[in-house]
Design a protein around this motif. Structure first.
Motif, mmCIF file in Angstrom:
data_model
loop_
_atom_site.group_PDB
_atom_site.id
_atom_site.type_symbol
_atom_site.label_atom_id
_atom_site.label_comp_id
_atom_site.label_asym_id
_atom_site.label_seq_id
_atom_site.Cartn_x
_atom_site.Cartn_y
_atom_site.Cartn_z
ATOM 1 N N ASP A 57 0.818 -1.210 0.000
ATOM 2 C CA ASP A 57 0.000 0.000 0.000
ATOM 3 C C ASP A 57 0.854 1.263 0.000
ATOM 4 O O ASP A 57 0.323 2.370 -0.185
ATOM 5 N N ASP A 58 2.149 1.111 0.229
ATOM 6 C CA ASP A 58 3.041 2.265 0.198
ATOM 7 C C ASP A 58 3.327 2.739 -1.222
ATOM 8 O O ASP A 58 3.940 3.795 -1.411
ATOM 9 N N PHE A 59 2.911 1.942 -2.213
ATOM 10 C CA PHE A 59 3.143 2.286 -3.618
ATOM 11 C C PHE A 59 1.836 2.226 -4.384
ATOM 12 O O PHE A 59 0.917 1.505 -4.014
ATOM 13 N N GLU A 60 1.775 2.959 -5.466
ATOM 14 C CA GLU A 60 0.671 2.852 -6.399
ATOM 15 C C GLU A 60 1.216 2.873 -7.817
ATOM 16 O O GLU A 60 2.377 3.235 -8.053
ATOM 17 N N ARG A 297 4.047 6.299 -2.357
ATOM 18 C CA ARG A 297 3.039 7.228 -1.835
ATOM 19 C C ARG A 297 3.536 7.949 -0.598
ATOM 20 O O ARG A 297 3.015 9.018 -0.238
ATOM 21 N N ARG A 298 4.503 7.357 0.066
ATOM 22 C CA ARG A 298 5.059 7.937 1.293
ATOM 23 C C ARG A 298 6.483 7.425 1.453
ATOM 24 O O ARG A 298 6.901 6.498 0.753
ATOM 25 N N ASP A 299 7.257 8.010 2.349
ATOM 26 C CA ASP A 299 8.601 7.516 2.636
ATOM 27 C C ASP A 299 8.494 6.079 3.138
ATOM 28 O O ASP A 299 7.658 5.763 3.998
ATOM 29 N N THR A 300 9.341 5.207 2.603
ATOM 30 C CA THR A 300 9.282 3.798 3.001
ATOM 31 C C THR A 300 10.651 3.170 2.798
ATOM 32 O O THR A 300 11.592 3.824 2.337
ATOM 33 N N THR A 301 10.766 1.902 3.159
ATOM 34 C CA THR A 301 12.018 1.169 3.005
ATOM 35 C C THR A 301 11.727 -0.162 2.332
ATOM 36 O O THR A 301 10.792 -0.875 2.726
ATOM 37 N N VAL A 305 16.635 -0.411 1.578
ATOM 38 C CA VAL A 305 16.898 0.843 0.869
ATOM 39 C C VAL A 305 15.767 1.823 1.171
ATOM 40 O O VAL A 305 14.584 1.500 1.014
ATOM 41 N N ASP A 306 16.125 3.032 1.607
ATOM 42 C CA ASP A 306 15.126 4.052 1.886
ATOM 43 C C ASP A 306 14.611 4.636 0.574
ATOM 44 O O ASP A 306 15.401 5.047 -0.291
ATOM 45 N N ILE A 307 13.289 4.663 0.441
ATOM 46 C CA ILE A 307 12.635 5.175 -0.756
ATOM 47 C C ILE A 307 11.802 6.390 -0.350
ATOM 48 O O ILE A 307 10.902 6.280 0.481
ATOM 49 N N ALA A 308 12.109 7.550 -0.923
ATOM 50 C CA ALA A 308 11.385 8.770 -0.582
ATOM 51 C C ALA A 308 10.050 8.820 -1.303
ATOM 52 O O ALA A 308 9.889 8.277 -2.404
ATOM 53 N N ALA A 309 9.073 9.452 -0.672
ATOM 54 C CA ALA A 309 7.777 9.650 -1.311
ATOM 55 C C ALA A 309 7.971 10.309 -2.672
ATOM 56 O O ALA A 309 8.799 11.217 -2.827
ATOM 57 N N GLY A 310 7.228 9.836 -3.665
ATOM 58 C CA GLY A 310 7.335 10.397 -5.011
ATOM 59 C C GLY A 310 8.369 9.734 -5.889
ATOM 60 O O GLY A 310 8.503 10.081 -7.060
ATOM 61 N N THR A 311 9.099 8.739 -5.351
ATOM 62 C CA THR A 311 10.117 8.035 -6.128
ATOM 63 C C THR A 311 9.470 6.997 -7.036
ATOM 64 O O THR A 311 8.658 6.197 -6.585
ATOM 65 N N VAL A 312 9.850 7.006 -8.305
ATOM 66 C CA VAL A 312 9.370 6.018 -9.264
ATOM 67 C C VAL A 312 10.339 4.844 -9.290
ATOM 68 O O VAL A 312 11.557 5.030 -9.388
ATOM 69 N N VAL A 313 9.793 3.626 -9.187
ATOM 70 C CA VAL A 313 10.607 2.406 -9.211
ATOM 71 C C VAL A 313 10.088 1.498 -10.318
ATOM 72 O O VAL A 313 8.914 1.132 -10.336
#
Length: 403
Positions: A57-60, A297-301, A305-313
């Motif tokens: 749910d941290d990603f869309e 959608r939000r800062d997550t790990t 690896v720390d993934i900042a909100a708004g990062t495209v993977v």
């Protein structure tokens, strides 16, 4: 932006398209989630990271920049919420197992037999061009309602759309380095619209049982249809992803089986093994290799690896399916390996809607081919070359047989 490992900055689009496996093997070992400058995005390369992001749910969903440039909005693979639910409700009814079971045999077997009749007495063929891709595009084209569009045109459409969608290389400013591939995709879309617009005009007034007619009408208030501009981006998704996937899965499975003659003979002797052979073919060379993406959608790990909100993977499912943490000797085709789940069709609420359809197109295509020409051998005078980073499969598969 640069990566934290200097070798990642040197990755080229050419090596990703010709043979991404060495690069991704190193990414899995050293940087399972990493920024890759040539793509202008982060990449997830392990099975753990890809599955975690696809189901979290941290990603869309988001479409890659090249994908957005190719398909437009709202494409089913890059939307969320109510729009995603509506587009899924539009395409899924025709692809439900109970519905597919109703017509798949009558649709695909005559197509496969017709193409086989065209070369079964020749003693040699390129199975990608003469059989696997034509059966794939014809099956989906007829399902959609494009029966009057010849198979060569359908093949040309998906190849041009693929070149455009996977035109991912960017410069230091994030600008695309090659506009010609987008131009080819634009030309394909213009031709698609010139043919499909009149069909839509007809289906609006005269609904029939074609999938696209249902896309227009199903779930709409009396007297209303979905707007064609709303439908076209998802149609382009189907004319690329759903057109190429069964054909490339079929040809990759054949390439794998021909690399293991004892397994090829086992499948010829026992056609009931074909679904298992296909599952391994899709793991070994995933047709949708690295074509989907998510945005945080939000800062997550993820995977430490720390993934900042708004990062495209970008989710590299083809790499995940070669993860040595999950599969023994993953670079080898081996249909006898334990039947572990793979990610060839993705995961989460954006998993491919056509899983059941694609598998049965492959199954029927291989059943007909191996029943008609059971003595296939690879033509050792021609190499089997695979191509593609977003979508991947053999560019040709030359075989011979005694007539």
């Amino acid at each position: 932006m640069t990566s934290t490992l200097s070798w990642i900055d040197e990755i080229t689009m050419t090596e990703l398209e010709r043979n991404p496996y060495p690069v991704y093997e190193r990414l899995r070992a050293e940087a399972p989630v990493a920024f890759v400058p040539v793509l202008g995005a982060f990449v997830a390369s392990t099975a753990e990271a890809c599955h975690a992001i696809a189901t979290s749910d941290d990603f869309e969903a988001i479409i890659t920049p090249a994908g957005g440039r190719t398909f437009g909005h709202p494409a089913i693979i890059g939307v969320n919420g109510d729009i995603h639910q509506d587009l899924r409700s539009m395409v899924e009814p025709a692809l439900q197992p109970s519905e597919v079971d109703r017509w798949i045999e009558d649709l695909v077997r005559p197509i496969a037999r017709r193409y086989l009749e065209g070369f079964e007495n020749d003693g040699r063929a390129d199975l990608v061009a003469r059989y696997c891709e034509p059966v794939s595009v014809r099956a989906l084209g007829d399902l959609l309602g494009l029966k009057d569009v010849d198979s060569d045109t359908l093949r040309e459409w998906f190849h041009k759309l693929s070149d455009s969608f996977t035109n991912a290389e960017v410069d230091d400013n994030g600008e695309f380095t090659n506009q010609e591939r987008f131009a080819a995709g634009d030309a394909a879309k213009a031709e698609i619209r010139s043919i499909v617009d009149p069909l839509i005009d007809h289906w609006i007034e005269h609904p029939d049982d074609s999938a696209m007619s249902h896309w227009l009408h199903d779930g709409m208030p009396e007297g209303q249809t979905r707007d064609r501009e709303y439908i076209y981006p998802t149609l382009y998704v189907f004319l690329l992803g759903a057109m190429q996937e069964p054909g490339h899965a079929m040809s990759s499975t054949l390439a794998g089986l021909l690399s293991r003659p004892e397994q090829f003979e086992a499948v010829v002797d026992e056609p009931g093994l074909i679904p298992r052979a296909i599952a391994e073919g899709m793991r070994w060379t995933s047709p949708i290799w690295s074509a989907t993406a998510r945005i945080a959608r939000r800062d997550t790990t993820v995977s430490g690896v720390d993934i900042a909100a708004g990062t495209v993977v970008i989710l590299s499912y083809g790499s995940a399916n070669h993860d040595t943490g999950k599969y023994d000797a993953p670079t080898e085709y081996d249909m006898t390996r334990p039947p572990l789940p793979h990610l060839a069709f993705g995961a989460g609420n954006h998993a491919c809607a056509g899983i059941y359809f694609a598998n049965h197109v492959c199954r029927i295509g291989l059943e007909e081919l191996l029943d008609t020409i059971p003595n296939l051998e690879r033509d050792t005078n021609a190499d089997v070359e695979f191509w593609g980073w977003g979508f991947r499969g053999p560019t040709a598969l030359h075989v011979t047989w005694e007539v």
